[in-house]
Design a protein around this motif. Structure first.
Motif, PDB file in Angstrom:
ATOM      1  N   TYR A   1       0.815  -1.216   0.000  1.00  0.00           N
ATOM      2  CA  TYR A   1       0.000   0.000   0.000  1.00  0.00           C
ATOM      3  C   TYR A   1       0.852   1.270   0.000  1.00  0.00           C
ATOM      4  CZ  TYR A   1      -4.079  -2.945   0.856  1.00  0.00           C
ATOM      5  OH  TYR A   1      -5.066  -3.888   0.750  1.00  0.00           O
ATOM      6  N   ASN A   2       1.991   1.221  -0.674  1.00  0.00           N
ATOM      7  CA  ASN A   2       2.859   2.394  -0.812  1.00  0.00           C
ATOM      8  C   ASN A   2       2.523   3.082  -2.137  1.00  0.00           C
ATOM      9  OD1 ASN A   2       5.217   3.964  -1.715  1.00  0.00           O
ATOM     10  ND2 ASN A   2       6.205   3.156   0.105  1.00  0.00           N
ATOM     11  N   GLN A   3       2.059   4.315  -2.077  1.00  0.00           N
ATOM     12  CA  GLN A   3       1.604   5.008  -3.279  1.00  0.00           C
ATOM     13  C   GLN A   3       2.734   5.252  -4.280  1.00  0.00           C
ATOM     14  OE1 GLN A   3      -1.156   8.284  -2.862  1.00  0.00           O
ATOM     15  NE2 GLN A   3      -1.692   7.666  -0.785  1.00  0.00           N
ATOM     16  N   GLU A   4       3.930   5.531  -3.796  1.00  0.00           N
ATOM     17  CA  GLU A   4       5.058   5.757  -4.705  1.00  0.00           C
ATOM     18  C   GLU A   4       5.397   4.481  -5.472  1.00  0.00           C
ATOM     19  OE1 GLU A   4       8.438   7.482  -2.841  1.00  0.00           O
ATOM     20  OE2 GLU A   4       7.357   9.262  -2.143  1.00  0.00           O
ATOM     21  N   ILE A   5       5.340   3.358  -4.783  1.00  0.00           N
ATOM     22  CA  ILE A   5       5.608   2.085  -5.453  1.00  0.00           C
ATOM     23  C   ILE A   5       4.525   1.785  -6.477  1.00  0.00           C
ATOM     24  CG2 ILE A   5       5.743  -0.414  -5.096  1.00  0.00           C
ATOM     25  CD1 ILE A   5       7.061   0.142  -2.405  1.00  0.00           C
ATOM     26  N   GLU A   6       3.260   2.025  -6.113  1.00  0.00           N
ATOM     27  CA  GLU A   6       2.169   1.789  -7.045  1.00  0.00           C
ATOM     28  C   GLU A   6       2.304   2.676  -8.279  1.00  0.00           C
ATOM     29  OE1 GLU A   6      -1.088   0.487  -3.604  1.00  0.00           O
ATOM     30  OE2 GLU A   6      -1.492   2.211  -4.888  1.00  0.00           O
ATOM     31  N   LEU A   7       2.744   3.911  -8.085  1.00  0.00           N
ATOM     32  CA  LEU A   7       2.959   4.822  -9.217  1.00  0.00           C
ATOM     33  C   LEU A   7       4.064   4.307 -10.130  1.00  0.00           C
ATOM     34  CD1 LEU A   7       2.195   7.490 -10.571  1.00  0.00           C
ATOM     35  CD2 LEU A   7       3.893   8.630  -9.118  1.00  0.00           C
ATOM     36  N   SER A   8       5.101   3.715  -9.547  1.00  0.00           N
ATOM     37  CA  SER A   8       6.191   3.171 -10.372  1.00  0.00           C
ATOM     38  C   SER A   8       5.692   2.027 -11.248  1.00  0.00           C
ATOM     39  CB  SER A   8       7.349   2.690  -9.485  1.00  0.00           C
ATOM     40  OG  SER A   8       7.016   1.485  -8.798  1.00  0.00           O
ATOM     41  N   TYR A   9       4.722   1.253 -10.761  1.00  0.00           N
ATOM     42  CA  TYR A   9       4.153   0.170 -11.565  1.00  0.00           C
ATOM     43  C   TYR A   9       3.296   0.731 -12.706  1.00  0.00           C
ATOM     44  CZ  TYR A   9       5.596  -2.804  -7.650  1.00  0.00           C
ATOM     45  OH  TYR A   9       6.324  -3.461  -6.687  1.00  0.00           O
ATOM     46  N   LEU A  10       2.591   1.809 -12.432  1.00  0.00           N
ATOM     47  CA  LEU A  10       1.842   2.472 -13.505  1.00  0.00           C
ATOM     48  C   LEU A  10       2.789   2.983 -14.586  1.00  0.00           C
ATOM     49  CD1 LEU A  10      -0.742   4.403 -11.318  1.00  0.00           C
ATOM     50  CD2 LEU A  10      -1.324   2.746 -13.098  1.00  0.00           C
ATOM     51  N   ASN A  11       3.947   3.468 -14.170  1.00  0.00           N
ATOM     52  CA  ASN A  11       4.925   3.946 -15.147  1.00  0.00           C
ATOM     53  C   ASN A  11       5.529   2.811 -15.964  1.00  0.00           C
ATOM     54  OD1 ASN A  11       4.922   6.808 -14.928  1.00  0.00           O
ATOM     55  ND2 ASN A  11       5.912   6.633 -12.921  1.00  0.00           N
ATOM     56  N   GLN A  12       5.559   1.608 -15.416  1.00  0.00           N
ATOM     57  CA  GLN A  12       5.998   0.457 -16.208  1.00  0.00           C
ATOM     58  C   GLN A  12       5.017   0.171 -17.334  1.00  0.00           C
ATOM     59  OE1 GLN A  12       7.640  -3.085 -14.443  1.00  0.00           O
ATOM     60  NE2 GLN A  12       8.106  -2.029 -12.520  1.00  0.00           N
ATOM     61  N   LEU A  13       3.729   0.380 -17.048  1.00  0.00           N
ATOM     62  CA  LEU A  13       2.719   0.246 -18.102  1.00  0.00           C
ATOM     63  C   LEU A  13       2.941   1.316 -19.166  1.00  0.00           C
ATOM     64  CD1 LEU A  13       0.053  -1.206 -19.005  1.00  0.00           C
ATOM     65  CD2 LEU A  13      -1.173   0.619 -17.796  1.00  0.00           C
ATOM     66  N   LYS A  14       3.218   2.534 -18.735  1.00  0.00           N
ATOM     67  CA  LYS A  14       3.467   3.639 -19.660  1.00  0.00           C
ATOM     68  C   LYS A  14       4.691   3.364 -20.529  1.00  0.00           C
ATOM     69  CE  LYS A  14       4.338   8.631 -19.731  1.00  0.00           C
ATOM     70  NZ  LYS A  14       4.459   9.868 -18.893  1.00  0.00           N
ATOM     71  N   MET A  15       5.715   2.751 -19.947  1.00  0.00           N
ATOM     72  CA  MET A  15       6.955   2.485 -20.689  1.00  0.00           C
ATOM     73  C   MET A  15       6.896   1.183 -21.483  1.00  0.00           C
ATOM     74  SD  MET A  15       9.906   3.810 -18.031  1.00  0.00           S
ATOM     75  CE  MET A  15       9.363   2.768 -16.674  1.00  0.00           C
TER      76      MET A  15
END
Length: 314
Positions: free
Chosen positions: A99-113
């Motif tokens: 439940y770490n928002q920064e980590i979850e955001l990094s996973y969203l960026n993997q989708l973007k990349m």
């Protein structure tokens, strides 16, 4: 590293012919195919996975954001995802978040990349508004009911009626001082919201006292909590986070020599069946299979499963 050009040269064919063989294209003669496959084996050729992903525009990977595996809800959900993936060419990439928002955001960026083709949030801390801004980069599935979204798919559980049945049973037994246990004691938790609304529907908002504990996941958590609960003789009913937690509570009360309150478990586990506990089956295995199907779909949709209350005598 052996290249396709080297294989083509040794086989006396064009690179495109070797490529067709590697991609199982039908328009290659059996003789040529066998010759090329023999050379591939001889040279111990391994295709470059990254190059193949780039050439077909897909990675064949689906990210699964999972906060933890301390609770059986998530382990059963993962089992459903894994079994669904076995029938496809897709791989699951487990993405622990705690439940770490920064980590979850990094996973969203993997989708973007384009490191993954789709993303499944089994649970989340980050806001839906942020998640929706990434929907243009690939399919995103959330395991919760959405009020309105044209961008995200959702596979979710309707827990309300199963909680209503559980609390109705407790009320019929004249249980008045309840303890409600949660894995995440947070208003953003679907389980937390559903349980409290159902409790109020059955007992009324102010008529009956209840106590809430959060961060209760497994047998040991239940056992430790029992040492605190046994000090209050007025407690007569407990909604446990899972059947494993219920088993820990029962163990603690047995050790103390005190009578254990009436306990309702959750998740429909084998330990609950052995202890003959009433429980709520949240269908998390089926939810995992459903979420995987939605991650592969071209259609944005909301699909629901219903939790089931299993009384003690079932």
């Amino acid at each position: 590293m052996v290249s396709i050009s080297e294989i083509a040269k040794k086989a006396g064919v064009a690179k495109s012919t070797v490529s067709r063989v590697l991609n199982h294209h039908p328009h290659v003669s059996d003789e040529t195919r066998q010759k090329i496959m023999a050379i591939i084996t001889e040279l111990d050729y391994m295709p470059n996975q990254l190059a193949r992903d780039l050439s077909r525009g897909k990675t064949q990977k689906i990210g699964v954001v999972i906060p933890h595996t301390r609770h059986p809800y998530f382990t059963q959900l993962i089992n459903g995802l894994l079994d669904a993936a076995k029938t496809t060419d897709y791989q699951l990439v487990m993405m622990p978040s705690d439940y770490n928002q920064e980590i979850e955001l990094s996973y969203l960026n993997q989708l973007k990349m384009e490191a993954i083709d789709a993303l499944i949030f089994t649970s989340r801390a980050i806001s839906l508004d942020i998640i929706e801004t990434y929907a243009k980069y690939g399919r995103i599935v959330v395991c919760e009911k959405l009020q309105k979204s044209n961008l995200l798919s959702s596979a979710y559980l309707d827990r309300h009626f199963s909680f209503i049945e559980a609390f109705s049973e407790m009320k019929a037994r004249d249980l008045e001082n309840l303890v409600l246990l949660f894995s995440r004691n947070d208003e953003t938790s679907a389980t937390y919201q559903s349980a409290l609304v159902a409790y109020q529907d059955v007992y009324g908002q102010l008529s009956t006292p209840y106590t809430v504990f959060g961060n209760i996941h497994d047998f040991n958590d239940g056992l430790k909590l029992s040492y605190q609960l046994i000090k209050d003789d007025s407690i007569d009913g407990i909604l446990a986070t899972s059947d494993e937690v219920a088993a820990g509570l029962i163990k603690g009360y047995e050790e103390s020599g005190k009578t254990c309150p009436y306990i309702v478990g959750q998740e429909g586990l084998l330990v609950g069946q052995l202890l003959k506990l009433p429980t709520i089956d949240h269908k998390s295995y089926d939810l995992g299979k459903l979420a995987f199907k939605q991650a592969l779909s071209d259609i944005i949709s909301q699909e629901v499963l219903f939790s089931e209350y299993l009384p003690q005598d079932s």
